[in-house]
Write an enzyme that holds these catalytic residues in place. Structure first.
Site, short mmCIF file in Angstrom:
data_model
loop_
_atom_site.label_atom_id
_atom_site.label_comp_id
_atom_site.label_asym_id
_atom_site.label_seq_id
_atom_site.Cartn_x
_atom_site.Cartn_y
_atom_site.Cartn_z
N ASP A 117 0.86 -1.19 0.00
CA ASP A 117 0.00 0.00 0.00
C ASP A 117 0.89 1.23 0.00
O ASP A 117 1.99 1.21 0.57
CB ASP A 117 -0.89 0.02 1.24
N ASP A 133 -7.01 -1.40 -4.60
CA ASP A 133 -8.09 -0.99 -3.70
C ASP A 133 -9.01 0.02 -4.38
O ASP A 133 -10.24 -0.02 -4.19
CB ASP A 133 -7.53 -0.38 -2.42
#
Length: 176
Positions: A117, A133
């Site tokens: 991330d 995401d």
């Protein structure tokens, strides 16, 4: 839209989502190894985080649960797209985005046991996220809206989307 075109559109959108996700994660692992980089001051930074959980780090350490869940959801979406002859192309593409995002994070989980991330909001306290995401979240929202609209059109029976879908289904049957 024929069955083969539906599957091709679904797979094409999914493949693009996976490619964008994996390229962006490779960049993040290389470029952000030295620490966070401001992108839009006061709004968004790039900050490398390796996440073993899901959204909001829920279920940290449950990698294989997420792997099984992602595989089941992606297969379910592909089967739905393949079997639903009247599905609008826009919904097919939205579902492809969901599947592609799911596969993007699935690749990380299987290859490394964690997800890369790197988008970090600085104006609010929000979990760090990635391109996969974004595809999953936007795809789900758009798919819900399109599926609802499609359902309403089918119930009304006279909407142009429903008529186009019925015509496409009839063309599919004739081609097969």
């Amino acid at each position: 839209m024929t069955g083969s075109r539906r599957i091709a559109a679904f797979a094409g959108v999914a493949a693009c989502a996976v490619a964008l996700d994996q390229v962006s994660k490779a960049w993040a692992r290389e470029a952000l190894a030295g620490g966070p980089v401001p992108f839009i001051p006061g709004v968004l930074d790039f900050s490398l985080i390796m996440n073993t959980g899901a959204a909001f780090s829920i279920g940290s350490g449950s990698t294989w649960v997420f792997v099984v869940l992602a595989v089941a959801i992606c297969l379910g979406l592909a089967i739905w797209v393949a079997r639903e002859h009247e599905m609008p192309a826009s919904l097919v593409c939205a579902l492809g985005a969901v599947a592609g995002g799911g596969v993007g994070n699935l690749i990380d989980r299987v290859a490394a046991g964690r997800v890369t991330d790197f988008f970090c909001t600085t104006f609010i306290d929000f979990p760090v996220f990635n391109v996969a995401d974004i595809f999953v979240t936007c795809g789900v929202v758009i798919a819900f809206v399109l599926a609802w609209r499609w359902d309403v059109a089918r119930e009304a029976g006279d909407d142009s989307d429903a008529a186009n879908a019925a015509s496409n289904a009839e063309n599919t049957r004739e081609e097969n």
